[in-house]
Design an enzyme around this catalytic site. Structure first.
Site, PDB file in Angstrom:
ATOM      1  N   ARG A 273     -52.000  31.935  41.432  1.00  0.00           N
ATOM      2  CA  ARG A 273     -51.229  30.787  41.059  1.00  0.00           C
ATOM      3  C   ARG A 273     -52.263  29.726  42.830  1.00  0.00           C
ATOM      4  O   ARG A 273     -51.482  30.341  43.870  1.00  0.00           O
ATOM      5  CB  ARG A 273     -49.717  30.255  41.132  1.00  0.00           C
ATOM      6  CG  ARG A 273     -49.845  29.323  41.197  1.00  0.00           C
ATOM      7  CD  ARG A 273     -47.727  28.978  41.132  1.00  0.00           C
ATOM      8  NE  ARG A 273     -48.106  28.622  39.549  1.00  0.00           N
ATOM      9  CZ  ARG A 273     -46.621  28.323  38.406  1.00  0.00           C
ATOM     10  NH1 ARG A 273     -45.991  28.218  38.962  1.00  0.00           N
ATOM     11  NH2 ARG A 273     -46.879  29.192  37.059  1.00  0.00           N
TER      12      ARG A 273
ATOM     13  N   HIS B 154     -53.528  25.940  33.291  1.00  0.00           N
ATOM     14  CA  HIS B 154     -52.948  26.922  33.040  1.00  0.00           C
ATOM     15  C   HIS B 154     -52.985  27.413  31.784  1.00  0.00           C
ATOM     16  O   HIS B 154     -52.280  27.035  31.327  1.00  0.00           O
ATOM     17  CB  HIS B 154     -51.471  25.352  33.350  1.00  0.00           C
ATOM     18  CG  HIS B 154     -50.475  26.715  33.721  1.00  0.00           C
ATOM     19  ND1 HIS B 154     -50.232  28.180  34.652  1.00  0.00           N
ATOM     20  CD2 HIS B 154     -48.784  26.367  33.385  1.00  0.00           C
ATOM     21  CE1 HIS B 154     -48.723  28.704  34.164  1.00  0.00           C
ATOM     22  NE2 HIS B 154     -48.350  27.991  33.824  1.00  0.00           N
TER      23      HIS B 154
ATOM     24  N   GLN C  76     -50.395  29.590  30.302  1.00  0.00           N
ATOM     25  CA  GLN C  76     -49.012  28.979  29.395  1.00  0.00           C
ATOM     26  C   GLN C  76     -49.563  28.972  28.387  1.00  0.00           C
ATOM     27  O   GLN C  76     -48.878  28.995  26.864  1.00  0.00           O
ATOM     28  CB  GLN C  76     -48.790  27.877  30.719  1.00  0.00           C
ATOM     29  CG  GLN C  76     -47.872  27.167  29.746  1.00  0.00           C
ATOM     30  CD  GLN C  76     -46.441  26.812  29.978  1.00  0.00           C
ATOM     31  OE1 GLN C  76     -46.163  27.820  31.027  1.00  0.00           O
ATOM     32  NE2 GLN C  76     -45.769  27.274  28.172  1.00  0.00           N
TER      33      GLN C  76
ATOM     34  N   CYS D  34     -43.162  23.575  28.884  1.00  0.00           N
ATOM     35  CA  CYS D  34     -43.762  24.355  29.343  1.00  0.00           C
ATOM     36  C   CYS D  34     -42.551  24.601  30.655  1.00  0.00           C
ATOM     37  O   CYS D  34     -42.559  26.083  30.957  1.00  0.00           O
ATOM     38  CB  CYS D  34     -44.851  24.101  30.043  1.00  0.00           C
ATOM     39  SG  CYS D  34     -44.803  22.913  31.245  1.00  0.00           S
TER      40      CYS D  34
ATOM     41  N   ARG E 260     -44.260  34.044  27.850  1.00  0.00           N
ATOM     42  CA  ARG E 260     -45.179  34.260  28.723  1.00  0.00           C
ATOM     43  C   ARG E 260     -45.372  36.039  28.513  1.00  0.00           C
ATOM     44  O   ARG E 260     -46.277  35.857  29.586  1.00  0.00           O
ATOM     45  CB  ARG E 260     -44.528  33.954  29.757  1.00  0.00           C
ATOM     46  CG  ARG E 260     -44.687  31.864  29.844  1.00  0.00           C
ATOM     47  CD  ARG E 260     -45.943  31.321  29.731  1.00  0.00           C
ATOM     48  NE  ARG E 260     -47.158  31.695  30.845  1.00  0.00           N
ATOM     49  CZ  ARG E 260     -46.414  31.439  32.340  1.00  0.00           C
ATOM     50  NH1 ARG E 260     -45.603  29.966  32.250  1.00  0.00           N
ATOM     51  NH2 ARG E 260     -47.053  31.725  32.824  1.00  0.00           N
TER      52      ARG E 260
HETATM   53  N1   CP Z   1     -44.239  27.142  33.120  1.00  0.00           N
HETATM   54  C1   CP Z   1     -44.611  28.131  34.198  1.00  0.00           C
HETATM   55  O1   CP Z   1     -45.424  28.636  34.855  1.00  0.00           O
HETATM   56  O2   CP Z   1     -43.316  28.069  34.961  1.00  0.00           O
HETATM   57  P1   CP Z   1     -43.294  28.411  36.476  1.00  0.00           P
HETATM   58  O3   CP Z   1     -44.307  27.051  37.637  1.00  0.00           O
HETATM   59  O4   CP Z   1     -42.077  28.785  37.183  1.00  0.00           O
HETATM   60  O5   CP Z   1     -44.417  29.909  36.923  1.00  0.00           O
HETATM   61  N1  NVA Z   2     -47.343  20.786  35.170  1.00  0.00           N
HETATM   62  C1  NVA Z   2     -46.822  21.584  36.473  1.00  0.00           C
HETATM   63  C2  NVA Z   2     -46.677  22.198  36.116  1.00  0.00           C
HETATM   64  C3  NVA Z   2     -45.436  24.369  36.207  1.00  0.00           C
HETATM   65  C4  NVA Z   2     -45.734  24.529  35.463  1.00  0.00           C
HETATM   66  C5  NVA Z   2     -46.884  21.629  37.797  1.00  0.00           C
HETATM   67  O1  NVA Z   2     -47.964  22.031  38.162  1.00  0.00           O
HETATM   68  O2  NVA Z   2     -46.166  21.762  38.273  1.00  0.00           O
END
Ligand code: CP
Ligand code: NVA
Length: 307
Positions: free
Chosen positions: A103, A130, A133, A265, A293
């Site tokens: 990430r 993502h 997701q 999400c 997830r």
């Molecule tokens: N939706 C999602 O990816 O959540 P987190 O940022 O908590 O991993």
């Molecule tokens: N668009 C958001 C998604 C978080 C899961 C971000 O990147 O912060």
């Protein structure tokens, strides 16, 4: 040959269908309390440069349920924080672990790790994509609606990483996508262009509108996400103003189908992109989305780590 998951665009329709089938099977097994250890002795590295609740915990629990273990690594823990190159990090980690979830901010970092690693690399969120997701969201939609092809999904808000991956996912499975985004906050042009080209091949329809009410008309699914993603904190005040007409509230829900599903999400900024009334209301499936997830990522881990 090893396979990575860097974008939903890396997958074919058939790959996605297989992941969804497998997610369903793994979920059933888990619900029956059946152990299913297909990845005994395997280690999953998790290199995270951004915060996470769902992605981190679901991957850690997921690999454990499959008989393996996770090692959580932040930028500060690794020598990468002190100047070791991404290429060397990827090559060294490949000698210890069996798969790496990343990430980070730049998609290029995930691509570079994948290029030098001899193990599968999974994108656990970048500024642009993502995929985990969206694959699990497709599973959730399929579970609830019994089909994907021909549904209308309306995404309201920022054309961000989730929106980009939704476009790639929707076009592969025949979901028609209407996005309502403010001027200048559209999804990535190349991704939209590719999605429109897909339509010519009999794929799904995609359109970007400015008016959220119009976009939501007759939608089977309403989807939203935060207005300022991780890394955009300094733009927060400006974005709050730009996005204020793009809130998913009961007015928007009313113009969608009577059995609409409301998705997010998470994490949500309640009172901004979505009201409490809607996110806690009867159409909301955000917790099932979060749960799935776990099941879908177990399917992804199996797909990448057992071949
Ligand atoms: N939706 C999602 O990816 O959540 P987190 O940022 O908590 O991993
Ligand atoms: N668009 C958001 C998604 C978080 C899961 C971000 O990147 O912060």
């Amino acid at each position: 040959m090893k396979r990575d998951l860097l974008t939903v665009g890396d997958l074919t329709k058939e790959d996605i269908e297989n992941i969804l089938k497998r997610s369903s099977l793994l979920k059933e097994k888990q619900e029956r309390g059946e152990t299913h250890c297909s990845l005994i002795g395997k280690s999953l590295g998790m290199f995270f440069e951004k915060a996470s609740t769902r992605t981190r915990v679901s991957f850690e629990v997921g690999i454990y349920q499959l008989g393996g273990q996770a090692i959580f690594l932040t930028y500060q823990d690794l020598q990468i924080g002190r100047g070791e190159t991404i290429a060397d990090t990827a090559r060294v980690l490949s000698r210890y672990i069996d798969c790496l979830v990343v990430r980070t901010f730049s998609q290029k970092v995930v691509e570079e790790l994948a290029r030098y690693a001899t193990i599968p690399v999974i994108n656990g969120l970048t500024d642009i994509h993502h995929p985990c997701q969206v694959l699990s969201d497709l599973f959730t939609i399929f579970e609830k609606k019994g089909r994907l092809n021909g549904l209308k999904l309306c995404y309201i808000g920022d054309g961000n990483n989730v929106a980009n991956s939704l476009i790639e996912g929707a076009t592969r499975v025949g979901i028609n996508l209407t996005l309502a985004c403010p001027d200048g906050y559209e999804p990535l042009k190349e991704i939209v262009r590719e999605a429109i080209a897909e339509k010519g091949k009999g794929g799904s329809h995609i359109e970007i509108l400015r008016d959220p009410l119009k976009a939501a008309e007759g939608a089977d699914i309403l989807y939203t996400d935060v207005w300022a993603s991780m890394g955009q904190e300094s733009e927060r005040e400006k974005r709050l103003k730009v996005f204020s007409p793009y809130q998913v509230n009961s007015k928007i829900v009313q113009v969608a189908k009577p059995d609409v599903l409301v998705m997010h999400c998470l994490p949500a900024h309640r009172g901004e992109e979505i009201t409490d009334e809607v996110i806690d209301g009867k159409y909301s499936i955000v917790l099932d989305q979060a749960e799935n997830r776990l099941h879908t990522q177990k399917a992804i881990l199996e797909m990448l780590m057992t071949n």
